[in-house]
Design a protein around this motif. Sequence first.
Motif, PDB file in Angstrom:
ATOM      1  N   PHE A   4       0.834  -1.231  -0.160  1.00 37.95           N
ATOM      2  CA  PHE A   4       0.140  -0.253  -0.321  1.00 37.95           C
ATOM      3  C   PHE A   4       1.168   1.157   0.285  1.00 37.95           C
ATOM      4  N   ILE A   5       0.632   2.412  -0.467  1.00 37.70           N
ATOM      5  CA  ILE A   5       1.593   3.533  -0.885  1.00 37.70           C
ATOM      6  C   ILE A   5       0.364   4.437  -0.221  1.00 37.70           C
ATOM      7  N   THR A   6       1.287   5.513   0.043  1.00 38.50           N
ATOM      8  CA  THR A   6       0.687   6.985  -0.031  1.00 38.50           C
ATOM      9  C   THR A   6       1.844   8.459   0.319  1.00 38.50           C
ATOM     10  N   ASN A   7       0.904   9.150   0.499  1.00 41.04           N
ATOM     11  CA  ASN A   7       1.928  10.298   0.708  1.00 41.04           C
ATOM     12  C   ASN A   7       1.260  11.653   1.002  1.00 41.04           C
ATOM     13  N   ASP A   8       1.670  12.793   1.137  1.00 40.76           N
ATOM     14  CA  ASP A   8       1.002  13.559   1.784  1.00 40.76           C
ATOM     15  C   ASP A   8       1.466  15.177   0.740  1.00 40.76           C
ATOM     16  N   ASP A   9       2.142  15.532   0.155  1.00 41.48           N
ATOM     17  CA  ASP A   9       2.791  16.172  -1.498  1.00 41.48           C
ATOM     18  C   ASP A   9       0.497  16.028  -2.661  1.00 41.48           C
ATOM     19  N   GLY A  10       0.470  14.741  -2.785  1.00 40.55           N
ATOM     20  CA  GLY A  10      -0.758  14.874  -3.085  1.00 40.55           C
ATOM     21  C   GLY A  10      -0.179  13.540  -4.020  1.00 40.55           C
ATOM     22  N   ILE A  11      -0.918  12.837  -5.142  1.00 41.27           N
ATOM     23  CA  ILE A  11      -1.130  11.768  -5.747  1.00 41.27           C
ATOM     24  C   ILE A  11       0.163  11.888  -7.691  1.00 41.27           C
ATOM     25  N   HIS A  12       0.258  13.415  -7.090  1.00 44.80           N
ATOM     26  CA  HIS A  12       0.974  13.714  -8.609  1.00 44.80           C
ATOM     27  C   HIS A  12       2.657  14.122  -8.406  1.00 44.80           C
ATOM     28  N   ALA A  13       2.801  13.988  -7.243  1.00 45.53           N
ATOM     29  CA  ALA A  13       3.928  14.487  -6.677  1.00 45.53           C
ATOM     30  C   ALA A  13       5.248  13.375  -6.999  1.00 45.53           C
ATOM     31  N   ARG A  14       6.398  14.076  -7.812  1.00 45.70           N
ATOM     32  CA  ARG A  14       7.417  13.195  -8.521  1.00 45.70           C
ATOM     33  C   ARG A  14       7.541  12.856  -7.125  1.00 45.70           C
ATOM     34  N   GLY A  15       8.240  12.754  -5.883  1.00 45.05           N
ATOM     35  CA  GLY A  15       8.094  11.988  -5.211  1.00 45.05           C
ATOM     36  C   GLY A  15       6.969  10.567  -5.304  1.00 45.05           C
ATOM     37  N   ILE A  16       6.482  10.262  -4.921  1.00 41.11           N
ATOM     38  CA  ILE A  16       5.410   9.394  -5.512  1.00 41.11           C
ATOM     39  C   ILE A  16       5.627   7.727  -6.135  1.00 41.11           C
ATOM     40  N   ARG A  17       5.200   9.211  -7.454  1.00 43.29           N
ATOM     41  CA  ARG A  17       5.400   8.367  -7.989  1.00 43.29           C
ATOM     42  C   ARG A  17       7.248   7.706  -8.671  1.00 43.29           C
ATOM     43  N   GLN A  18       8.258   8.173  -8.017  1.00 45.67           N
ATOM     44  CA  GLN A  18       9.381   7.873  -8.205  1.00 45.67           C
ATOM     45  C   GLN A  18       9.160   5.595  -7.248  1.00 45.67           C
ATOM     46  N   LEU A  19       8.620   6.552  -6.204  1.00 41.13           N
ATOM     47  CA  LEU A  19       8.064   5.264  -4.774  1.00 41.13           C
ATOM     48  C   LEU A  19       7.273   4.176  -5.572  1.00 41.13           C
ATOM     49  N   ILE A  20       6.584   4.504  -6.093  1.00 44.01           N
ATOM     50  CA  ILE A  20       5.396   3.101  -6.820  1.00 44.01           C
ATOM     51  C   ILE A  20       6.519   2.497  -7.686  1.00 44.01           C
ATOM     52  N   PRO A  88      -5.056  -7.900   2.030  1.00 41.75           N
ATOM     53  CA  PRO A  88      -4.678  -8.203   3.136  1.00 41.75           C
ATOM     54  C   PRO A  88      -3.205  -7.094   2.233  1.00 41.75           C
ATOM     55  N   MET A  89      -2.180  -6.299   3.495  1.00 37.30           N
ATOM     56  CA  MET A  89      -1.179  -5.541   2.913  1.00 37.30           C
ATOM     57  C   MET A  89       0.174  -6.376   4.145  1.00 37.30           C
ATOM     58  N   ASP A  90       1.088  -6.221   2.635  1.00 39.04           N
ATOM     59  CA  ASP A  90       1.987  -7.177   3.912  1.00 39.04           C
ATOM     60  C   ASP A  90       3.198  -6.129   4.075  1.00 39.04           C
ATOM     61  N   LEU A  91       2.764  -4.274   3.475  1.00 40.32           N
ATOM     62  CA  LEU A  91       3.622  -3.485   3.589  1.00 40.32           C
ATOM     63  C   LEU A  91       2.958  -2.169   3.177  1.00 40.32           C
ATOM     64  N   LEU A  92       3.085  -0.779   4.518  1.00 39.65           N
ATOM     65  CA  LEU A  92       2.351   0.024   3.895  1.00 39.65           C
ATOM     66  C   LEU A  92       4.121   1.303   3.743  1.00 39.65           C
ATOM     67  N   LEU A  93       3.815   2.199   2.433  1.00 33.07           N
ATOM     68  CA  LEU A  93       5.302   2.608   2.234  1.00 33.07           C
ATOM     69  C   LEU A  93       4.301   5.152   1.850  1.00 33.07           C
ATOM     70  N   SER A  94       5.459   5.451   2.299  1.00 31.51           N
ATOM     71  CA  SER A  94       4.489   7.007   2.094  1.00 31.51           C
ATOM     72  C   SER A  94       5.282   7.250   1.263  1.00 31.51           C
ATOM     73  N   GLY A  95       5.828   8.239   1.293  1.00 31.85           N
ATOM     74  CA  GLY A  95       6.701   9.482   0.324  1.00 31.85           C
ATOM     75  C   GLY A  95       6.380   8.779  -1.509  1.00 31.85           C
ATOM     76  N   ILE A  96       7.533   9.584  -1.774  1.00 32.10           N
ATOM     77  CA  ILE A  96       9.200  10.193  -1.069  1.00 32.10           C
ATOM     78  C   ILE A  96       8.111  10.854  -1.098  1.00 32.10           C
ATOM     79  N   ASN A  97       8.495  12.031   0.509  1.00 31.63           N
ATOM     80  CA  ASN A  97       8.166  13.655   0.723  1.00 31.63           C
ATOM     81  C   ASN A  97       9.395  14.184   0.430  1.00 31.63           C
ATOM     82  N   HIS A  98       9.070  15.482  -0.114  1.00 32.38           N
ATOM     83  CA  HIS A  98       9.818  16.764  -0.594  1.00 32.38           C
ATOM     84  C   HIS A  98      10.152  17.324   0.616  1.00 32.38           C
ATOM     85  N   GLY A  99      11.336  17.199   1.151  1.00 30.50           N
ATOM     86  CA  GLY A  99      11.673  17.498   2.381  1.00 30.50           C
ATOM     87  C   GLY A  99      11.899  16.724   3.457  1.00 30.50           C
TER      88      GLY A  99
END
Lengths: 248, 248
Positions: A4-20, A88-99
């Motif tokens: 599962f992946i989320t972030n706080d910069d928003g779904i179109h931020a470069r950081g989450i695209r890299q993490l995905i 069922p999720m095996d891992l949760l990732l958040s980011g990559i945050n800018h900052g």
Amino acid sequence: MNIFITNDDGIHARGIRQLIAIAREFGDVYVVAPDGPQSGKSHAITLSVPMRAKPLPVEEPGLVEYACSGTPVDCVKLGLRELFKDKPMDLLLSGINHGSNAATNVLYSGTMGAAIEGIMEGVPAIGFSMATYDQQVCFDPAVDSVRTIIRQMIAHGRVGDCWNVNIPVGEVKGIKACVQAHATWDERILRREDPHGRPYYWLEGDFENDDPRTDTDSYYLDHGYVAVVPVTVDMTDRAALSRMGGWF
Amino acid sequence: MNIFITNDDGIHARGIRQLIAIAREFGDVYVVAPDGPQSGKSHAITLSVPMRAKPLPVEEPGLVEYACSGTPVDCVKLGLRELFKDKPMDLLLSGINHGSNAATNVLYSGTMGAAIEGIMEGVPAIGFSMATYDQQVCFDPAVDSVRTIIRQMIAHGRVGDCWNVNIPVGEVKGIKACVQAHATWDERILRREDPHGRPYYWLEGDFENDDPRTDTDSYYLDHGYVAVVPVTVDMTDRAALSRMGGWF
């Protein structure tokens, strides 16, 4: 595995695209991320208005994405409890945050709020942050470290493990497991007046690492290392508690 | 002494009016509280829009009040760094919240977000919460405990001390300093459709104390005691850190 992946910069931020992109090397990826910036939202949840979640038109197998109107923690709850409740999720990732979210920034961070929610849900979680607000930063030097850290969490992580990972800009010297620095913001309030003469205020400030220890996340980050701090939801100050005998 | 007060239920909530009344026995009181409900806002700060702060017409000596458009943590920053920057605060009080903030609720709580911000600002802080959402609850049985706890913080509190205080409804058997329970929310997502057939979601859930220990805040609260947990901003999981040798 299901990631599962989320972030706080928003779904179109470069950081989450890299993490995905990195996470897809490890398994199927399920994304619920804010539909706009949600920085500084900490562990906030939305109680007074309902939330929306809109599926994005993604045509790659093993990847599903929703944009959500809520906070990062809302995204985790909505994703795990409703949108992907049969996965069922095996891992949760958040980011990559800018900052950076090193030191006490962990408390303000929406990126880390979402990761810490993994502890509540029994899913091992990692929050990744890059120590620059530059939206165009090059993530390439960080990719190997992100891969290594995900691999180690998969190998060793237990239910409730949560890591706060901060990545320096540029060449990485190595990865260090370490403690959270006690650093603070030297906050200023910017006061302005609107066209009607009424005041309004903006928060601004400089981050100050006044922690002299050399085994902290801020120290390692400043010296070119990726810093990994394991995080707990138990905020009890046991040193303070031991002083409180007989007070009540 | 100078006492700063905020909350997360909003400046007109009964809980903060009760807390202001008690605090005035100890010194001058300076209030910056949200202009509306800000429950569940955790340690969130406002970054994307400016804030407003409106002085209320208070005619009592030793009492100044502002209603602020921001989160509880914004109220603390704005109050300490701008509106009352010439008044060094000796104590920060937050609450009295309508609803328990025991156990892991400390992470979601705007009441406790504001109190924890006291640690960042070097001001001893106490967050008070009443274990009921009933807006008409009678605070009378709690008043003596609140007084005692404020008195002990004034007598013993150090820079950076912060207490999470939860008060049972009805008769109080005593006050206990204790640790944070590891309890969780059994969350459900309520899904509805708007008149256009598009789904929207509400968070709801039941609080479950599945922590078997008998020295926790949830345990004492359930047994009629006021629970006082000293809180730290250091979220490092030292037990997890000790397992991480050689992983990187």
